[in-house]
Design a protein around this motif. Sequence first.
Motif: not given
Length: 166
Positions: A117-133
Amino acid sequence: MKILPIEKLTLITELSKSKVIEELNLNIRPKQNFGFGNKNVESGKKFEGNIFGDNFNVTRIINYKNSFLPEINGKIIEKLNGTEIEVELKPAGFVMGFMILWFGGVSFGFIATLIGAIIGEGPIYACIIPLFMLLMGFGMSKFGFSTESEKSKKDIIEILQAKVKK
């Protein structure tokens, strides 16, 4: 903040070392592996496991499943005016190993999605799933262990007529 639940405490009782071992023997049955059904029916004993010399390794007998049920490892030490029992409560080795792998893998996933997400390869909200896990794994281990840990400590303190050393 501890990630893996492990508790250590020292109990003090006025009982002699031999009386402590006798009380443990009265309340511990041999370990029953892979039992099904109501395990609590037999003989009213509260724990199952082994006593070997001055040490014991037990788990509380429950009639439901909880992977985070603590194993209680204890060492009995005779003192001048009673007995000390050093106690360590922790989940079974397999559960500890699984949780280490779980936290490691999900942490790696979180870091990878965050970097992406930081380098622009994906959306920042994709971090929510592993954080939730991660949060769910931590919550399950903390809640599952702490509820059973309190019950186990209460029972062992009652059996040994002990107090927690401050």
